[in-house]
Design a protein around this motif. Structure first.
Motif, PDB file in Angstrom:
ATOM      1  N   LEU A 150      26.351  49.585 -42.123  1.00  0.00           N
ATOM      2  CA  LEU A 150      27.252  50.496 -42.113  1.00  0.00           C
ATOM      3  C   LEU A 150      26.577  51.855 -41.852  1.00  0.00           C
ATOM      4  CD1 LEU A 150      30.238  49.466 -44.303  1.00  0.00           C
ATOM      5  CD2 LEU A 150      29.879  49.095 -41.963  1.00  0.00           C
ATOM      6  N   LYS A 151      25.485  52.015 -41.363  1.00  0.00           N
ATOM      7  CA  LYS A 151      24.694  53.295 -41.489  1.00  0.00           C
ATOM      8  C   LYS A 151      25.161  53.970 -40.104  1.00  0.00           C
ATOM      9  CE  LYS A 151      21.311  50.522 -38.685  1.00  0.00           C
ATOM     10  NZ  LYS A 151      21.228  49.504 -39.286  1.00  0.00           N
ATOM     11  N   PRO A 152      25.515  55.132 -40.386  1.00  0.00           N
ATOM     12  CA  PRO A 152      26.233  56.068 -39.640  1.00  0.00           C
ATOM     13  C   PRO A 152      25.035  56.665 -38.563  1.00  0.00           C
ATOM     14  CG  PRO A 152      25.760  57.382 -41.635  1.00  0.00           C
ATOM     15  CD  PRO A 152      25.474  55.865 -41.770  1.00  0.00           C
ATOM     16  N   LEU A 153      25.665  57.136 -37.545  1.00  0.00           N
ATOM     17  CA  LEU A 153      24.720  57.888 -36.444  1.00  0.00           C
ATOM     18  C   LEU A 153      24.356  59.309 -37.334  1.00  0.00           C
ATOM     19  CD1 LEU A 153      24.144  57.808 -33.478  1.00  0.00           C
ATOM     20  CD2 LEU A 153      26.216  59.484 -33.037  1.00  0.00           C
ATOM     21  N   ALA A 154      23.143  59.369 -36.818  1.00  0.00           N
ATOM     22  CA  ALA A 154      22.535  60.510 -37.320  1.00  0.00           C
ATOM     23  C   ALA A 154      23.253  61.903 -37.094  1.00  0.00           C
ATOM     24  CB  ALA A 154      21.008  60.743 -36.721  1.00  0.00           C
ATOM     25  N   PRO A 155      23.075  62.976 -37.971  1.00  0.00           N
ATOM     26  CA  PRO A 155      24.029  64.037 -37.885  1.00  0.00           C
ATOM     27  C   PRO A 155      23.714  65.027 -36.784  1.00  0.00           C
ATOM     28  CG  PRO A 155      22.421  64.265 -39.748  1.00  0.00           C
ATOM     29  CD  PRO A 155      22.441  62.715 -39.348  1.00  0.00           C
ATOM     30  N   GLY A 156      22.590  64.578 -35.974  1.00  0.00           N
ATOM     31  CA  GLY A 156      22.194  65.493 -34.893  1.00  0.00           C
ATOM     32  C   GLY A 156      22.761  64.934 -33.588  1.00  0.00           C
ATOM     33  N   HIS A 157      23.693  63.900 -33.777  1.00  0.00           N
ATOM     34  CA  HIS A 157      24.425  63.472 -32.490  1.00  0.00           C
ATOM     35  C   HIS A 157      25.887  63.032 -33.066  1.00  0.00           C
ATOM     36  CE1 HIS A 157      20.131  62.256 -32.150  1.00  0.00           C
ATOM     37  NE2 HIS A 157      20.432  61.967 -30.657  1.00  0.00           N
ATOM     38  N   VAL A 158      26.954  63.111 -31.737  1.00  0.00           N
ATOM     39  CA  VAL A 158      28.206  62.817 -31.923  1.00  0.00           C
ATOM     40  C   VAL A 158      28.528  61.905 -30.968  1.00  0.00           C
ATOM     41  CG1 VAL A 158      28.845  64.661 -30.176  1.00  0.00           C
ATOM     42  CG2 VAL A 158      30.747  64.011 -31.961  1.00  0.00           C
ATOM     43  N   HIS A 159      29.449  60.963 -31.477  1.00  0.00           N
ATOM     44  CA  HIS A 159      29.890  59.857 -30.741  1.00  0.00           C
ATOM     45  C   HIS A 159      31.311  59.842 -30.228  1.00  0.00           C
ATOM     46  CE1 HIS A 159      30.072  55.825 -29.093  1.00  0.00           C
ATOM     47  NE2 HIS A 159      29.244  55.237 -29.974  1.00  0.00           N
ATOM     48  N   ALA A 160      31.754  60.241 -29.112  1.00  0.00           N
ATOM     49  CA  ALA A 160      32.784  60.279 -28.756  1.00  0.00           C
ATOM     50  C   ALA A 160      33.879  59.029 -28.916  1.00  0.00           C
ATOM     51  CB  ALA A 160      33.214  60.533 -27.290  1.00  0.00           C
ATOM     52  N   ALA A 161      33.437  57.891 -28.785  1.00  0.00           N
ATOM     53  CA  ALA A 161      34.024  56.507 -28.988  1.00  0.00           C
ATOM     54  C   ALA A 161      33.414  55.492 -29.914  1.00  0.00           C
ATOM     55  CB  ALA A 161      34.341  56.069 -27.579  1.00  0.00           C
ATOM     56  N   PRO A 162      33.288  55.844 -30.973  1.00  0.00           N
ATOM     57  CA  PRO A 162      32.464  54.945 -31.935  1.00  0.00           C
ATOM     58  C   PRO A 162      32.970  53.479 -31.953  1.00  0.00           C
ATOM     59  CG  PRO A 162      33.964  56.299 -33.243  1.00  0.00           C
ATOM     60  CD  PRO A 162      33.930  57.152 -31.867  1.00  0.00           C
ATOM     61  N   ASP A 163      32.054  52.555 -32.005  1.00  0.00           N
ATOM     62  CA  ASP A 163      32.368  51.088 -31.863  1.00  0.00           C
ATOM     63  C   ASP A 163      33.158  50.720 -33.445  1.00  0.00           C
ATOM     64  OD1 ASP A 163      30.430  50.761 -33.817  1.00  0.00           O
ATOM     65  OD2 ASP A 163      29.130  49.899 -32.299  1.00  0.00           O
ATOM     66  N   ALA A 164      33.466  49.525 -33.498  1.00  0.00           N
ATOM     67  CA  ALA A 164      34.283  49.140 -34.788  1.00  0.00           C
ATOM     68  C   ALA A 164      33.297  49.285 -36.034  1.00  0.00           C
ATOM     69  CB  ALA A 164      34.798  47.697 -34.621  1.00  0.00           C
ATOM     70  N   GLN A 165      31.959  48.903 -35.699  1.00  0.00           N
ATOM     71  CA  GLN A 165      31.187  49.007 -36.992  1.00  0.00           C
ATOM     72  C   GLN A 165      30.870  50.264 -37.395  1.00  0.00           C
ATOM     73  OE1 GLN A 165      27.816  46.467 -36.004  1.00  0.00           O
ATOM     74  NE2 GLN A 165      26.467  47.256 -37.546  1.00  0.00           N
ATOM     75  N   PHE A 166      30.874  51.368 -36.462  1.00  0.00           N
ATOM     76  CA  PHE A 166      30.764  52.641 -36.992  1.00  0.00           C
ATOM     77  C   PHE A 166      32.266  53.254 -37.674  1.00  0.00           C
ATOM     78  CE2 PHE A 166      27.381  53.903 -34.059  1.00  0.00           C
ATOM     79  CZ  PHE A 166      26.452  54.220 -34.666  1.00  0.00           C
ATOM     80  N   ARG A 167      33.341  52.750 -37.056  1.00  0.00           N
ATOM     81  CA  ARG A 167      34.808  52.947 -37.519  1.00  0.00           C
ATOM     82  C   ARG A 167      34.910  52.505 -38.916  1.00  0.00           C
ATOM     83  NH1 ARG A 167      36.102  51.296 -32.406  1.00  0.00           N
ATOM     84  NH2 ARG A 167      37.399  49.762 -33.215  1.00  0.00           N
ATOM     85  N   ARG A 168      34.597  51.241 -39.203  1.00  0.00           N
ATOM     86  CA  ARG A 168      34.513  50.586 -40.415  1.00  0.00           C
ATOM     87  C   ARG A 168      33.923  51.445 -41.596  1.00  0.00           C
ATOM     88  NH1 ARG A 168      33.093  45.925 -39.066  1.00  0.00           N
ATOM     89  NH2 ARG A 168      34.967  45.287 -38.316  1.00  0.00           N
ATOM     90  N   GLY A 169      32.673  51.799 -41.272  1.00  0.00           N
ATOM     91  CA  GLY A 169      31.946  52.737 -42.184  1.00  0.00           C
ATOM     92  C   GLY A 169      32.331  53.973 -42.474  1.00  0.00           C
ATOM     93  N   ALA A 170      32.918  54.653 -41.479  1.00  0.00           N
ATOM     94  CA  ALA A 170      33.630  55.838 -41.818  1.00  0.00           C
ATOM     95  C   ALA A 170      34.787  55.706 -42.725  1.00  0.00           C
ATOM     96  CB  ALA A 170      33.923  56.758 -40.520  1.00  0.00           C
ATOM     97  N   ALA A 171      35.606  54.681 -42.372  1.00  0.00           N
ATOM     98  CA  ALA A 171      36.897  54.578 -43.074  1.00  0.00           C
ATOM     99  C   ALA A 171      36.602  54.137 -44.526  1.00  0.00           C
ATOM    100  CB  ALA A 171      37.736  53.365 -42.484  1.00  0.00           C
ATOM    101  N   LEU A 172      35.649  53.431 -44.828  1.00  0.00           N
ATOM    102  CA  LEU A 172      35.034  53.008 -46.231  1.00  0.00           C
ATOM    103  C   LEU A 172      34.450  54.307 -46.814  1.00  0.00           C
ATOM    104  CD1 LEU A 172      34.644  51.151 -48.362  1.00  0.00           C
ATOM    105  CD2 LEU A 172      32.644  50.488 -47.409  1.00  0.00           C
ATOM    106  N   PHE A 173      33.618  55.175 -46.257  1.00  0.00           N
ATOM    107  CA  PHE A 173      33.226  56.345 -46.755  1.00  0.00           C
ATOM    108  C   PHE A 173      34.505  57.217 -47.163  1.00  0.00           C
ATOM    109  CE2 PHE A 173      29.720  55.926 -43.672  1.00  0.00           C
ATOM    110  CZ  PHE A 173      29.174  54.688 -44.235  1.00  0.00           C
ATOM    111  N   ALA A 174      35.308  57.433 -46.252  1.00  0.00           N
ATOM    112  CA  ALA A 174      36.534  58.351 -46.598  1.00  0.00           C
ATOM    113  C   ALA A 174      37.174  57.804 -47.831  1.00  0.00           C
ATOM    114  CB  ALA A 174      37.480  58.403 -45.449  1.00  0.00           C
TER     115      ALA A 174
END
Length: 969
Positions: A150-174
């Motif tokens: 569930l490693k996130p994208l490095a903070p120097g970048h932004v993803h306009a349409a993160p995939d399910a793996q990124f979304r699952r990580g963000a939801a768990l962090f929140a």
């Protein structure tokens, strides 16, 4: 190269770092490894042999991507984030900058539930417990939560349409944040310890019962005292020991995916991906989407059949669909997927150039700029093993250890849970479920009433069914360790080849091979080689894997340095029954008779056997385990001649006789001369270096004490000199300031105890000594003019018996009806990483416990009798946190350069506890039984053995001061 993507863009301002003087463009939030890889630099450093090395594991487990950052040596390029203007270099500076500020004290924190690791399992456990009302603290080594999956994208970048793996990580962090979970990033749990006995010394502090977890958090040491502990340390990828796997540009699949997925970087414009498992397919698609050419995906397993695919779809349609999409994308892009194909070698000179493989169509060479390799994963069990949790061996692939747990994650140790891939491999979905079940169980154990979570139990069952089907589909032939070429490096840290390991003995246990070759003794502590070595030695049990040592990962010495009070004596323990036979082999059967039987395969026993055998005598040596696995290779390797401060007891006794220790003064030079003979006969220096020993004084009282001590030593024929402050500084300019002077003994020095003991064993065997391993002596009794010796695997008669059992010599004597006051002292040694040459002398302190030296390889070896702990039931010794901290404080006070080094490991050994003089010869009550026990460890081993051999041959008794009769008359 930097990857392109229509939905991902860099948002950070451009910045730059310098690498070996070259300006390198970098992006805020990325690692040094990412910046260098984007710039085409794949070789980050050179090893001691001059071989180039770069990124391998990409997750901080292998310690191969080390660089110097702003003067701070040996920083992991895969973990350290870039900063504008940062100076990065391959070489270690002559004087490394301090890595931390030594603490005045190390704070302690009580915690209800402590979770180690913020990957899927750790976060899931933390969220479940916190939502139930538990106060939860999570320690995670990375700069952001998520682990590998569930490693996130490095903070120097932004993803306009993160995939399910990124979304699952963000939801768990929140969710963790909403539940009030406290997550400390940049936190390394470097050791787990049980409290020390409260009675080990009169001035020991009283500590509360319970578990203690030692950590470095944002560069500062802290001790956590949790009521409950959840270990969710994740997994690291298996080694892939093929020719060329250490070349820059060859890395694990996980490392290349971290570069691509989190950092938006590829190490080359064209890559090849090989090994075994579905992660390779995902990586190939992610690289294609970023503009990288994938030369091929090489898979060791045959293409899965329809039945397996149906089982995967039934267990998890979404994951099965992901796999189908990956294969479709690769076909559309024209990327060949080579099923049933094995990796033969990575080719290149200073960096990877091509992969050589063999499949159904024969051999082929695949050219590319970088290569990703994987042979699956191994759980990170170091902390769980260090705490004593039970483990099982899984005989798959190279083999791995998994922590034994119940369905809710409880280990064999009360209050400790282990979950996720760090306990047992199962994938991210199983880790999420297991973590939640453990978190709920922990909350219940802390008094919260919660219902059973049947939905999570069902989710876990589905995840496990999918994993079973998945790995049935990716079932690959076992890696053939017998086919590893002799020239292939197996241990990356110490550069030990398969040929060197084979030469050291295919039938030796892993602990024996480690001490003979140093394999597994480097920074990664065997993570990247232990499984391979275990297979090479035929081991298939937990005992065959490298024992975890504190620190379980290298940590800055300066962060642990904490001044602690001295003690008047080390804790003395009665040597228990011998530790259980640890090798995978069965015990050997001794012969029926022997002229001489020696009990104990340490340095004294081996040397005595050698001296007798060279006289043409028949010698059998009985060793309960393997020769040299105890104190003979667990000591610090000092060659002492002058007396130590604790030889006298109290400082005020310096002008007195020093008791029995004074009688040993003449033995030191004689024994060192014998060590030189052993080195000569083995055509190896054994690391012997005699450049003198210094005993430092920093108070007037200590200097006066040194004056009396040197007078005593000179009266006994030992050359010692009293140096003033200016003379001391001129002789040893790298020592700390404030010392008034020192006693200097020019004949002192050091030896490598691993090489010394190995040489003794080899020479003894060559002289005709029969060494019987696994022979624990159970009975010893006179029979007429001989002795009957009974072991667990046989009985033999001996003309004479030499008791060289070290701390267990009292136990052996008791079998013969004698009482000898031989006990044990658990002593601890600490070693740092290698540094440029700064310390040529053996250094001690007049008022502190210390022995300090720098080996020829550059490591600082720190001893001085700081105590460890012992399990009274098993006899096993273990590290003590406070002894590591206190020993490091003294060493850094004496040699400030230690502040710029990492501690690699600490270990313990059971040393002899006697009256500071050897015990040599026979007692009139038991003729024919000769005792041979040193009172000064490794230095005096050969001379005590020489006296014992002479006594056994009837050449006169040793001096009365060393006779066993001194304890009974």
């Amino acid at each position: 190269m930097r990857l392109i993507h229509t939905k991902i863009r860099a948002i950070a301002a451009p910045m730059g770092i310098r690498f070996n003087g070259e300006q390198i463009a970098a992006v805020t939030g990325e690692t040094i490894a990412a910046a260098l890889s984007a710039a085409g630099h794949l070789a980050f450093r050179e090893t001691a042999s001059g071989a180039p090395r770069g990124l391998w594991c990409g997750m901080g487990a292998c310690f191969d991507c080390l660089v110097t950052v702003d003067g701070r040596a040996n920083q992991r390029a895969c973990m350290v984030k870039v900063a504008d203007g940062m100076q990065v270099a391959s070489a270690v500076p002559a004087r490394p900058a301090p890595l931390a500020t030594p603490p005045i004290s190390i704070p302690e924190r009580a915690v209800d539930l402590l979770v180690i690791g913020a990957g899927p399992a750790g976060l899931s456990a933390a969220v479940a417990a916190a939502e139930a009302g538990v106060r939860v603290l999570v320690l995670d080594e990375r700069d952001a939560p998520g682990g590998q999956y569930l490693k996130p994208l490095a903070p120097g970048h932004v993803h306009a349409a993160p995939d399910a793996q990124f979304r699952r990580g963000a939801a768990l962090f929140a969710r963790a944040a909403r539940a009030g979970v406290e997550i400390l990033q940049g936190a390394t749990a470097w050791g787990g310890f049980s409290p020390a006995p409260a009675d080990w010394a009169a001035n020991a502090e009283t500590r509360p019962p319970g578990l203690e977890i030692a950590a470095i958090i944002q560069g500062a040491a802290e001790t956590l005292r949790p009521r409950l502990l959840v270990i969710a340390a994740g997994a690291h990828e298996c080694p892939v020991p093929v020719p060329g796997w250490t070349l820059p540009g060859v890395m694990t699949t996980g490392a290349m995916q971290t570069l691509a997925r989190a950092q938006r970087v590829s190490p080359a414009a064209k890559v090849v991906i090989a090994g075994n498992g579905p992660l390779n397919l995902q990586l190939a698609c992610e690289l294609l989407a970023g503009g990288v050419e994938v030369a091929a995906v090489v898979e060791a397993a045959p293409a899965p059949g329809a039945a397996v695919l149906l089982r995967m779809a039934a267990a998890s349609p979404s994951l099965a669909w992901d796999g189908a999409r990956y294969l479709a994308r690769l076909r559309a892009a024209g990327v060949p997927v080579l099923w049933n194909t094995e990796v033969l070698a990575c080719e290149g000179t200073d960096r990877f150039q091509a992969l050589r493989v063999r499949g159904p169509g024969g051999e082929q060479r695949i050219a590319a700029g970088a290569c990703a390799l994987t042979l699956g994963f191994q759980p990170e069990t170091g902390l769980a093993r260090a705490l004593g949790c039970a483990h099982r061996f899984i005989d798959q692939g190279l083999g791995r250890l998994e922590t034994e747990t119940d369905p809710e994650g409880r280990t064999s140790i009360e209050g400790i849970f282990a979950v996720g891939d760090g306990a047992a491999l199962g994938g991210a979905r199983a880790a999420l479920a297991r973590g939640r079940l453990a978190g709920l169980a922990a909350a219940r154990a802390l008094g919260h009433h919660l219902p059973e979570d049947r939905a999570t139990e069902r989710a876990l069952a589905r995840a496990e069914r999918f994993q079973a089907a998945l790995w049935q589909g990716f079932a690959a032939p076992a890696f053939n360790v017998a086919a590893i070429a002799d020239a292939t490096i197996v241990c990356r840290c110490e550069e030990v080849t398969a040929g060197a390991l084979r030469a050291a003995g295919r039938n030796a246990s892993l602990p024996g091979l480690k001490k003979a070759t140093r394999a597994g003794m480097g920074r990664c502590q065997g993570r990247m080689c232990a499984a391979t070595i275990a297979r090479l030695t035929g081991t298939s049990a937990e005992a065959g894997f490298a024992a975890p040592r504190a620190p379980i990962k290298p940590v800055p010495a300066a962060a642990l340095r904490h001044e602690l009070p001295e003690w008047s004596a080390s804790p003395i323990v009665a040597a228990p029954a011998p530790i259980a036979w640890r090798s995978h082999r069965t015990a050997e059967t001794p012969p029926a008779t022997a002229e001489f039987v020696i009990i104990g395969g340490g340095v004294v026993g081996l040397a005595t056997a050698l001296y007798l055998a060279r006289e043409g005598r028949e010698v059998v040596l009985l060793e309960r385990d393997e020769p040299g696995l105890a104190a003979s290779t667990a000591n610090a390797g000092s060659l002492h001649v002058q007396l130590l401060s604790y030889d006298f007891g109290e400082v005020a006794d310096a002008a007195g006789t020093a008791g029995p220790a004074a009688d040993t003064l003449s033995l030191g030079p004689a024994s060192i001369a014998l060590w030189h003979e052993i080195a000569r006969d083995g055509s190896d220096t054994l690391g012997i270096r005699q450049e003198g020993g210094l005993m430092l004084a920093e108070t007037e009282a200590e200097f006066a004490w040194l004056r009396g001590k040197t007078a005593l030593e000179r009266a006994r024929g030992i050359e010692t000199h009293l140096l003033g402050a200016n003379e001391l500084h001129a002789l040893a300019p790298h020592l700390g300031v404030g010392f008034l002077g020192a006693a200097f003994c020019p004949t002192e020095g050091q030896i490598d105890p691993l090489r010394g003991t190995t040489a003794l064993a080899a020479q003894a065997r060559a002289a005709g000594v029969r060494i019987v391993t696994g022979a624990d002596v159970a009975a010893l009794a006179p029979e007429g003019n001989s002795w009957a010796v009974t072991t667990g695997s046989g009985r033999l008669r001996a003309g004479r018996v030499i008791n060289a059992a070290g701390p267990w010599a009292g136990r052996i004597a008791a079998l013969a009806g004698m009482r000898l006051p031989v006990k044990g002292a658990v002593q601890q040694v600490v070693i740092t990483e290698a540094a440029p040459p700064i310390l040529r002398h053996l250094v001690a302190h007049a008022g502190r416990h210390l022995s300090l030296k720098q080996s020829d390889a550059g490591h600082m070896v720190i001893g001085g009798a700081w105590p460890g702990d012992q399990d009274a039931a098993t006899g096993a010794t273990r590290n003590r946190r406070r002894s590591i901290e206190g020993n490091l404080w003294v060493a850094g006070h004496v040699a400030p350069a230690i502040n710029g080094l990492h501690v690699l490991r600490a270990w313990t050994g059971l040393n002899v506890a006697l009256d500071r003089a050897p015990l040599v010869g026979e007692h009139p009550a038991a003729p024919g039984l000769i005792h041979a026990v040193t009172g000064n460890g490794y230095t005096l081993g050969p001379v005590v053995a020489r006296m014992a051999a002479d006594a056994a041959l009837g050449r006169g008794a040793p001096p009365p001061a060393f006779s066993p009769t001194r304890f009974t008359t």
